[in-house]
Design an enzyme around this catalytic site. Sequence first.
Site, PDB file in Angstrom:
ATOM      1  N   SER A  71       0.814  -1.197   0.000  1.00 46.67           N
ATOM      2  CA  SER A  71       0.000   0.000   0.000  1.00 46.67           C
ATOM      3  C   SER A  71       0.855   1.256   0.000  1.00 46.67           C
ATOM      4  O   SER A  71       1.635   1.473  -0.928  1.00 46.67           O
ATOM      5  CB  SER A  71      -0.995  -0.043   1.158  1.00 46.67           C
ATOM      6  N   ASP A 111      -9.428  -5.398  -4.912  1.00 50.66           N
ATOM      7  CA  ASP A 111      -8.981  -4.395  -3.949  1.00 50.66           C
ATOM      8  C   ASP A 111      -9.793  -3.119  -4.168  1.00 50.66           C
ATOM      9  O   ASP A 111      -9.692  -2.477  -5.215  1.00 50.66           O
ATOM     10  CB  ASP A 111      -7.495  -4.115  -4.150  1.00 50.66           C
ATOM     11  N   HIS A 117      -7.603  -5.892  -0.272  1.00 54.16           N
ATOM     12  CA  HIS A 117      -6.342  -5.225   0.079  1.00 54.16           C
ATOM     13  C   HIS A 117      -5.563  -6.109   1.059  1.00 54.16           C
ATOM     14  O   HIS A 117      -5.509  -5.844   2.262  1.00 54.16           O
ATOM     15  CB  HIS A 117      -6.686  -3.873   0.705  1.00 54.16           C
TER      16      HIS A 117
END
Length: 651
Positions: free
Chosen positions: A198, A304, A335
């Site tokens: 991320s 995601d 995610h």
Amino acid sequence: MPKRTRLTPWRTLATAATAALTATLLTPVAAHTAPRESRPVHSYDDAIREAVWVDTGLDEDRDGRTDRVAVDIVRPREPAQRGRKIPVIMDASPYYSCCGRGNESQRKTYDANGDVVQMPLFYDNYFVPRGYAVVGVDLAGTNRSDGCVDVGGRSDIRSAKAVVDWLNGRGRAYTSRTGTERAGAGWTNGRTGMIGKSWDGTIANGVAATGVEGLETIVPIAAISSWYDYYFSQGAPLYDSGPDWLSRYVENPEARAHCDAVQRELVEGAPRTGDHTPLWTERDYVRAAKKVRASVFLVHGTQDLNVRMQHVGPWWDALARNGVDRKIWLSQTGHVDPFDFRRAQWVRTLHRWFDHELLGYDNGIDREPMADIERAPDQWTTSATWPPRGTRATTLRPARGDEAGVGTLGLRRGKGTESFTDDPRLSETDWAARVDTSTPDKAGFVTGPLTRDLRLAGASEVTVTATPSTPTAHLSAVLVDLGPDTIRDYADSGEGITTLPERTCWGPSTEGDSSCFRETRATTADVGYTVLSRGWADLGHHGDAGRGEPLTPGKRYTITLDLAATDHVVPEGHRLALIVAGTDRGLIDPPADTPTLTLDLARTSARVPFTGGTAAFARATAGTRTTDPDAVLDGVGRPGATAQRVPGEAR
């Protein structure tokens, strides 16, 4: 394979006999004796743990001295004792103190001297015994670093780039945050690989896009490639806040007290109009992909809904145009880190990747298939290239059916119009569940049941010609696989995984840093449809993607929506649907008005990448089958339940 345990971590200590192999394992030699895998021959208990502060050359907090970022290092003692230099695995993150890393939200911990005791995740436990240094960088304005958080801008990127420069003898570092004693990096050969999920992976993308020398590879997991596309989709807002909120969320107390100027820049440079400003240009790493020298091993979940798949297609294509060596994993998860959905294979593959890219071992990973794709929970296939050779865009045309809003999808141009009224209470799951039913909130277009499998691979686009009834309007377009399946439940709180009490261990442990992590299993859902790609836009940005304008009610506008890349096989017997609607609840914010939009079907189409192109679509849609027009299909929960406005926040 790892040893399974519920309570007690296990240790691997190097013996004198195996230590004698170090020279062979760390130094590539003649081809007939060259090593193919680094081995855990170094003591993790005796590893050197130290902290340095690297000078970024910036003064973002305006305190009159250049900012220093904290760099925590864990490295094996033996190579330095023998005068051998080693490569570095780096994770630069804003989350080491505020939020934690990984499925168990681990934070850095320190001893009385300020040296790191627990380095989050398994990287140090696993790779330090194998001859790597593991480096955790606190981004500027976070944890123990000076400066300000500017959410993907020059401060964020310089935080990590300055460390790469220092590792390669081009920067300055100190043994304390404010002192004058210099710290050197003579123990490393400068060859650096960056990794992270991320925001961490986003920093890896951004640093690679500077072309910094010494960065050999990056492993971005669920990472952002353009910050505009994190907050907007062609002018349509994805969240009700901007980067100023995110900056405040992660910054340390010093930054909170001294970074008002940066906060103002974030507010003023990121208006909620969705217009593209210089702030977003600075944070667009795709634009700078031509500078990338590092190889890229990209991992992303096709479902995601935090860092969405819109970040994969443009970045991947730009890297391909630049001739970058690439590898990709695409899972069915949301995610989620691959350590939590394909653990053993991930550790093995990552080990081989770093050995090849940082140690120069000829282990064959560069000659293996480029892509791994999860077709069903825990069922993976490979592709030699991605998208696969022979994949070509096909133009699909929506046409009217017997009922309003229930049309067909094929190769022939349609006629007439279809209308719908934006209903912000509904989402893609509501539209797909009733795709065969005339409802006022969407227009759906569906093929007949396929007579053979049909594979989509890559990014699609949908061109819409629409007449709005109001000065503002948002559009959503989704591609849907209609048919029964068992998939990972990406809309569940675990986004496709369930965390178990059992633990597996990945290297030696110390009292303060265990290598043992909770196992997971796939969380699945039996569904009647699967949304496989999505795209959104503000119709006011029809003429200029970077600048919107009020619409004239009753006037016709044409806009092309960019749909996210995917890789999905629509099986024989299933149907492929295109749905066009307004606000996708939970995924974009609604417009100021409640418009009715009328589609001109003759000027509306979808460009979809099929393996085999138009001929494959024609073969798969030849013949007819029956279907129940009154069925209500089951899917996952509403996607807004898992969409977040914090990239990488622990679940």
